[in-house]
Design a protein around this motif. Structure first.
Motif, PDB file in Angstrom:
ATOM      1  N   ILE A  15      -5.324  23.514 -11.606  1.00 24.28           N
ATOM      2  CA  ILE A  15      -5.878  23.401 -10.260  1.00 24.28           C
ATOM      3  C   ILE A  15      -7.168  22.591 -10.289  1.00 24.28           C
ATOM      4  O   ILE A  15      -7.441  21.771  -9.407  1.00 24.28           O
ATOM      5  N   GLY A  16      -7.974  22.821 -11.329  1.00 22.50           N
ATOM      6  CA  GLY A  16      -9.196  22.046 -11.469  1.00 22.50           C
ATOM      7  C   GLY A  16      -8.923  20.564 -11.623  1.00 22.50           C
ATOM      8  O   GLY A  16      -9.581  19.718 -10.997  1.00 22.50           O
ATOM      9  N   GLU A  17      -7.943  20.217 -12.453  1.00 21.87           N
ATOM     10  CA  GLU A  17      -7.585  18.807 -12.623  1.00 21.87           C
ATOM     11  C   GLU A  17      -7.052  18.225 -11.314  1.00 21.87           C
ATOM     12  O   GLU A  17      -7.330  17.070 -10.974  1.00 21.87           O
ATOM     13  N   LEU A  18      -6.277  19.022 -10.595  1.00 21.75           N
ATOM     14  CA  LEU A  18      -5.756  18.570  -9.306  1.00 21.75           C
ATOM     15  C   LEU A  18      -6.899  18.311  -8.324  1.00 21.75           C
ATOM     16  O   LEU A  18      -6.873  17.336  -7.557  1.00 21.75           O
ATOM     17  N   THR A  19      -7.913  19.166  -8.343  1.00 21.59           N
ATOM     18  CA  THR A  19      -9.068  18.991  -7.466  1.00 21.59           C
ATOM     19  C   THR A  19      -9.807  17.698  -7.791  1.00 21.59           C
ATOM     20  O   THR A  19     -10.215  16.946  -6.894  1.00 21.59           O
ATOM     21  N   LEU A  20      -9.988  17.436  -9.091  1.00 17.67           N
ATOM     22  CA  LEU A  20     -10.669  16.197  -9.490  1.00 17.67           C
ATOM     23  C   LEU A  20      -9.872  14.974  -9.049  1.00 17.67           C
ATOM     24  O   LEU A  20     -10.428  13.987  -8.550  1.00 17.67           O
ATOM     25  N   GLY A  21      -8.559  15.021  -9.253  1.00 17.48           N
ATOM     26  CA  GLY A  21      -7.719  13.897  -8.827  1.00 17.48           C
ATOM     27  C   GLY A  21      -7.763  13.702  -7.323  1.00 17.48           C
ATOM     28  O   GLY A  21      -7.805  12.561  -6.826  1.00 17.48           O
ATOM     29  N   ARG A  22      -7.786  14.792  -6.578  1.00 15.69           N
ATOM     30  CA  ARG A  22      -7.872  14.711  -5.120  1.00 15.69           C
ATOM     31  C   ARG A  22      -9.190  14.089  -4.689  1.00 15.69           C
ATOM     32  O   ARG A  22      -9.233  13.254  -3.775  1.00 15.69           O
ATOM     33  N   ASN A  23     -10.285  14.461  -5.345  1.00 15.69           N
ATOM     34  CA  ASN A  23     -11.584  13.892  -4.997  1.00 15.69           C
ATOM     35  C   ASN A  23     -11.625  12.386  -5.250  1.00 15.69           C
ATOM     36  O   ASN A  23     -12.171  11.620  -4.449  1.00 15.69           O
ATOM     37  N   ARG A  24     -11.055  11.959  -6.375  1.00 17.93           N
ATOM     38  CA  ARG A  24     -11.045  10.521  -6.680  1.00 17.93           C
ATOM     39  C   ARG A  24     -10.189   9.760  -5.678  1.00 17.93           C
ATOM     40  O   ARG A  24     -10.545   8.660  -5.227  1.00 17.93           O
ATOM     41  N   LEU A  25      -9.036  10.343  -5.320  1.00 19.51           N
ATOM     42  CA  LEU A  25      -8.152   9.680  -4.371  1.00 19.51           C
ATOM     43  C   LEU A  25      -8.816   9.576  -2.998  1.00 19.51           C
ATOM     44  O   LEU A  25      -8.722   8.546  -2.313  1.00 19.51           O
ATOM     45  N   ALA A  26      -9.495  10.651  -2.584  1.00 19.78           N
ATOM     46  CA  ALA A  26     -10.174  10.628  -1.285  1.00 19.78           C
ATOM     47  C   ALA A  26     -11.260   9.554  -1.268  1.00 19.78           C
ATOM     48  O   ALA A  26     -11.453   8.866  -0.254  1.00 19.78           O
ATOM     49  N   ARG A  27     -11.964   9.392  -2.365  1.00 18.78           N
ATOM     50  CA  ARG A  27     -13.000   8.358  -2.440  1.00 18.78           C
ATOM     51  C   ARG A  27     -12.387   6.965  -2.309  1.00 18.78           C
ATOM     52  O   ARG A  27     -12.927   6.090  -1.633  1.00 18.78           O
ATOM     53  N   THR A  28     -11.232   6.761  -2.927  1.00 18.39           N
ATOM     54  CA  THR A  28     -10.552   5.457  -2.845  1.00 18.39           C
ATOM     55  C   THR A  28     -10.063   5.180  -1.433  1.00 18.39           C
ATOM     56  O   THR A  28     -10.186   4.064  -0.918  1.00 18.39           O
ATOM     57  N   LEU A  29      -9.513   6.211  -0.783  1.00 22.79           N
ATOM     58  CA  LEU A  29      -8.954   6.028   0.549  1.00 22.79           C
ATOM     59  C   LEU A  29     -10.017   5.706   1.594  1.00 22.79           C
ATOM     60  O   LEU A  29      -9.715   5.070   2.611  1.00 22.79           O
ATOM     61  N   ARG A  30     -11.250   6.142   1.343  1.00 19.09           N
ATOM     62  CA  ARG A  30     -12.312   5.839   2.306  1.00 19.09           C
ATOM     63  C   ARG A  30     -12.572   4.327   2.411  1.00 19.09           C
ATOM     64  O   ARG A  30     -13.099   3.856   3.420  1.00 19.09           O
ATOM     65  N   ALA A  31     -12.188   3.603   1.379  1.00 17.80           N
ATOM     66  CA  ALA A  31     -12.417   2.157   1.389  1.00 17.80           C
ATOM     67  C   ALA A  31     -11.256   1.388   2.020  1.00 17.80           C
ATOM     68  O   ALA A  31     -11.366   0.178   2.243  1.00 17.80           O
ATOM     69  N   VAL A  32     -10.143   2.056   2.312  1.00 19.80           N
ATOM     70  CA  VAL A  32      -8.979   1.383   2.898  1.00 19.80           C
ATOM     71  C   VAL A  32      -9.179   1.262   4.411  1.00 19.80           C
ATOM     72  O   VAL A  32      -9.396   2.263   5.101  1.00 19.80           O
ATOM     73  N   ARG A  33      -9.078   0.073   4.924  1.00 20.05           N
ATOM     74  CA  ARG A  33      -9.323  -0.178   6.349  1.00 20.05           C
ATOM     75  C   ARG A  33      -8.013  -0.263   7.134  1.00 20.05           C
ATOM     76  O   ARG A  33      -6.929  -0.341   6.568  1.00 20.05           O
ATOM     77  N   GLY A  34      -8.155  -0.296   8.456  1.00 20.99           N
ATOM     78  CA  GLY A  34      -7.012  -0.520   9.338  1.00 20.99           C
ATOM     79  C   GLY A  34      -6.173   0.721   9.561  1.00 20.99           C
ATOM     80  O   GLY A  34      -6.517   1.845   9.185  1.00 20.99           O
ATOM     81  N   GLU A  35      -5.003   0.479  10.211  1.00 23.79           N
ATOM     82  CA  GLU A  35      -4.114   1.589  10.548  1.00 23.79           C
ATOM     83  C   GLU A  35      -3.548   2.259   9.303  1.00 23.79           C
ATOM     84  O   GLU A  35      -3.349   3.476   9.273  1.00 23.79           O
ATOM     85  N   ALA A  36      -3.254   1.437   8.284  1.00 22.98           N
ATOM     86  CA  ALA A  36      -2.714   2.009   7.046  1.00 22.98           C
ATOM     87  C   ALA A  36      -3.698   2.994   6.434  1.00 22.98           C
ATOM     88  O   ALA A  36      -3.319   4.085   5.992  1.00 22.98           O
ATOM     89  N   GLY A  37      -4.972   2.620   6.432  1.00 18.78           N
ATOM     90  CA  GLY A  37      -5.983   3.512   5.883  1.00 18.78           C
ATOM     91  C   GLY A  37      -6.091   4.794   6.687  1.00 18.78           C
ATOM     92  O   GLY A  37      -6.214   5.887   6.113  1.00 18.78           O
ATOM     93  N   ALA A  38      -6.030   4.689   8.011  1.00 22.27           N
ATOM     94  CA  ALA A  38      -6.116   5.883   8.856  1.00 22.27           C
ATOM     95  C   ALA A  38      -4.932   6.809   8.616  1.00 22.27           C
ATOM     96  O   ALA A  38      -5.082   8.040   8.557  1.00 22.27           O
ATOM     97  N   ALA A  39      -3.725   6.208   8.495  1.00 24.30           N
ATOM     98  CA  ALA A  39      -2.528   7.021   8.263  1.00 24.30           C
ATOM     99  C   ALA A  39      -2.604   7.735   6.912  1.00 24.30           C
ATOM    100  O   ALA A  39      -2.252   8.919   6.790  1.00 24.30           O
ATOM    101  N   LEU A  40      -3.072   7.005   5.895  1.00 19.40           N
ATOM    102  CA  LEU A  40      -3.198   7.616   4.570  1.00 19.40           C
ATOM    103  C   LEU A  40      -4.228   8.738   4.564  1.00 19.40           C
ATOM    104  O   LEU A  40      -4.026   9.774   3.930  1.00 19.40           O
TER     105      LEU A  40
END
Length: 562
Positions: free
Chosen positions: A173-198
Motif C-alpha cells: 500500500i505504501g508503494e502504491l501511495t508513492l506511485g500515486r503521488n508521482r503520477l498525480a504530479r505528472t498529470l498536473r503538467a498535462v494540459r487541455g481536455e485530455a489532462g482534465a479527463a485524466l
C-alpha cells in the motif's frame, strides 16, 4: 463488564481454534507415528490449557469436557487404559464436541446445547469400564465429524492471518501511495481536455486507494483491552514478589491500535508496570497507615488523541519525591539547579541512563536500568512519554503513540534544497518568524507567542546545512515535553500522508531523525523525531525575562497559523 467479557471471549475463540487443531493433529499422530508418550504429553498440555482458559471466561461446559478428556489422557499416560483405535476415536469425538460448543458461543448461543454432555458421559464410562465401553465409538465419531465438517463449511466467518502478511500488505500500500503521488504530479503538467479527463480518473483512483489503505490499516488494528489484561497476572506476581498487593484496572480497552505498535511497546509497558510496583505501590502496612486500601491499584487508560493513541499508566502509590530526585540530579551533575526546574522537566531526568534513586538494588529494580530503555523504545516508534506525579498520591506516565507505523500524516518543510517531514500529530500551528527573534545564522532564540516566550531552533544551523536563510522564514510550532517549541524552516510545502521507510544501519542512531520517505517528485526526505531533536538543544536557551521586549514586539502582529 459485558463489553470486557465479549473482548475476552473474542480472544479466547481465536486461541481455542488453534488449540483444538493442535489436539486433533496430535491425536492423529498417535495411530501412525512413534514417540507415543511425547504425543500424549502434548495432547494433555493443550487440553489442560483449553480447560483452564474456558473456565477463566465462564464456559463451564467446555471446561467440563476438557476435564473429562484429561482423565482419559492421564490414564493412557499411566498405562491404566490401553491405546486403541476406539479410544483415539472417542478423543477425536471430544474435539468435535468442543468445536460445536465454540461454534455455538460464536453464534451467541452460549453453551445452550447439551450434546457435549453425552460425550462427557462416554468419557467417564470409558475411564471406569475400559475399552469394552467404547464399542461403536469409531463409527459414531466418523459420522459426527462428517456432519461437523459440513456445518463448519457454512459457519466460517473469520480467519487468522500472520502479521508478516499484513506487514507485506502495508508495504505494498505504501508503494502504491508513492506511485500515486508521482503520477498525480505528472498529470498536473498535462494540459487541455485530455489532462482534465485524466485528472478526473485519477481522483477516482485516489478514492479507491484511500479506501484500500484504510481497509488494510483496519485489518491490522487490535483492541488494547485483551493486550492490557494479559498483564493482570504479571502485576499480581510482581507485587507478591515484593511483599505487596496490587490490582490492574483497564479503562477504555476497546480503543484500537496497530499490531506493530503493540509488539514494539510490549517490553516498555512491562518495564513501566514493574517500576510502578517497585517504586510506587507501598507495602500493605504503609498503605493502611496512610488511610489507603492495602491493595494498590495500577490503571491502564487508553484514548484516541491528536491522530494517535494516548496511554496513561497510573498508580495510587507513594508518588515521586522532588527532593530525592533533585539530590540525585545534583550528585550526577545533570543540572546545576534542579530545584528550580518545573515538575515535568525535573521528572523527565528520570529517563536519563543510569538514573536511580533506589537505596538498594534487586532483580527487579534499583540498578539504574529500565527507564532510559523505555524512552528509547517509545521514541523508536515515533512516540513521546512524560511523567506527572504528586508525592503521597501516585504517579502517571503519559505515553503518546501513533496508531500505525506504516504511514503518518506529515508536514513537508524545506530548508534550502533539502526537504524534511514533521509528523502532523506534533504540529500545533505555523507562523512567520518575527524579525530579530534569532540572530542571523544563529541556531537558537526566543520569540513571543500569545504573550509568552517560545524557544525556537533554526534547523538550517542545527543540521549544518550552510548558506544564508531567506529574508522571510517560517516557524512550525510543535508540542514538546508538555510545552511548545518552534522549528524555524525556510518554507512550508504542505501536508499529506507519508509512507515511512526505515533507516539503514548507518543512520539508525542519528539523533532527531526517525525515518525517511519518498516525496511525490521522487526525492528523499528525512522524517523528524521532534522530541529527540529538541530534547538536548533547548536546555541552553535563556529564561523568558532575558528576551528583549523591543525586539520581540513585532511578533504581536506576526503571522497567523498557516
Amino acid at each position: 463488564m459485558d463489553r470486557e467479557r465479549d473482548e475476552l471471549l473474542h480472544t479466547f475463540m481465536a486461541e481455542a481454534h488453534e488449540i483444538l487443531d493442535e489436539i486433533e493433529r496430535a491425536l492423529l499422530q498417535l495411530e501412525t507415528g512413534p514417540d507415543v508418550h511425547d504425543v500424549l504429553q502434548r495432547v494433555f498440555r493443550a487440553t489442560h490449557t483449553l480447560k483452564g482458559s474456558a473456565g477463566s471466561v465462564g464456559l463451564g461446559g467446555l471446561s467440563d469436557l476438557g476435564h473429562a478428556a484429561e482423565d482419559i489422557i492421564e490414564a493412557l499416560c499411566r498405562g491404566d487404559l490401553p491405546l486403541t483405535t476406539p479410544v483415539v476415536s472417542l478423543l477425536l469425538e471430544t474435539v468435535d464436541a468442543a468445536r460445536r460448543l465454540v461454534a455455538e458461543i460464536e453464534r451467541g448461543q452460549v453453551e445452550r446445547s447439551a450434546s457435549h454432555e453425552e460425550v462427557i458421559a462416554r468419557l467417564q464410562e470409558a475411564r471406569r469400564r475400559g475399552p469394552e465401553a467404547l464399542q461403536g465409538a469409531w463409527a459414531t465419531g466418523a459420522r459426527r465429524a462428517t456432519e461437523d465438517d459440513a456445518e463448519g463449511a457454512t459457519t466460517l466467518k473469520s480467519i487468522r492471518v500472520a502479521v508478516e502478511k499484513l506487514d507485506r500488505m502495508a508495504d505494498l500500500i505504501g508503494e502504491l501511495t508513492l506511485g500515486r503521488n508521482r503520477l498525480a504530479r505528472t498529470l498536473r503538467a498535462v494540459r487541455g481536455e485530455a489532462g482534465a479527463a485524466l485528472r478526473d480518473q485519477m481522483e477516482e483512483q485516489d478514492r479507491l486507494c484511500r479506501e484500500l489503505e484504510e481497509a488494510v490499516r483496519a485489518a491490522r488494528m487490535v483492541p488494547v483491552g485483551p493486550w492490557f489484561r494479559h498483564y493482570e497476572r504479571t502485576v499480581r506476581d510482581l507485587a507478591h514478589a515484593q511483599g505487596r498487593l496490587a490490582r490492574l484496572v483497564v479503562l477504555h480497552g476497546d480503543v484500537e491500535v496497530d499490531t506493530a505498535v503493540v509488539e514494539r511497546f510490549r517490553d516498555a509497558l512491562t518495564h513501566l508496570l514493574r517500576n510502578a510496583i517497585c517504586h510506587g505501590i507501598e507495602a500493605p502496612e504503609a498503605r493502611r497507615a496512610a488511610g489507603k486500601d492495602p491493595c494498590g491499584t495500577i490503571t491502564l487508560h487508553a484514548a484516541h488523541e491528536r491522530g494517535g493513541i494516548a496511554l496513561r499508566i497510573s498508580d495510587d502509590g507513594a508518588g515521586m519525591s522532588r527532593e530525592r530526585i533533585a539530590a540525585r540530579v545534583r550528585a550526577l551533575g545533570r543540572h546545576p539547579a534542579p530545584d528550580a526546574l518545573p515538575d515535568h522537566e525535573l521528572f523527565s531526568l528520570v529517563f536519563e541512563p543510569g538514573f536511580s534513586t533506589a537505596a538498594e538494588s534487586s532483580h527487579l529494580a534499583g540498578r539504574g536500568m529500565g527507564m532510559d530503555v523505555v524512552r528509547r523504545s517509545v521514541e523508536s516508534i515515533q512516540g513521546t512519554i512524560r511523567i506527572e506525579s504528586r508525592e503521597g498520591h501516585g504517579t502517571s506516565l503519559l505515553v503518546q503513540l501513533p496508531l500505525t507505523l506504516a504511514t503518518i500524516e506529515g508536514l513537508s518543510v524545506g530548508i534550502g534544497d533539502e526537504r524534511y517531514v514533521v509528523p502532523l500529530r506534533a504540529v500545533l500551528a505555523c507562523c512567520d518568524l518575527p524579525r530579530g527573534s534569532l540572530a542571523h545564522g544563529g541556531a537558537q532564540g526566543l520569540m513571543l507567542r500569545s504573550g509568552r516566550a517560545l524557544p525556537c531552533v533554526r534547523l538550517r544551523a542545527l543540521f549544518g546545512l550552510g548558506g544564508a536563510p531567506p529574508p522571510e522564514e517560517r516557524v512550525v510550532i510543535v508540542a514538546h515535553g508538555g510545552s511548545e517549541a518552534g522549528l524555524v524552516v525556510d518554507a512550508l510545502d504542505g501536508e499529506g500522508r507519508t509512507v515511512v521507510k526505515p533507516l539503514g544501519q548507518l543512520f539508525r542512531r542519528v539523533p532527531g531523525i526517525s525515518g525517511s520517505t519518498i516525496l511525490g517528485d521522487g526525492s528523499v526526505a528525512m522524517i523528524l523525531d521532534v522530541d529527540a531533536l529538541l530534547g538536548g538543544v533547548l536546555r541552553d536557551v535563556g529564561q523568558a525575562d532575558a528576551l528583549d521586549e523591543r525586539r520581540a514586539a513585532p511578533s504581536a502582529a506576526g503571522g497567523a497559523p498557516a
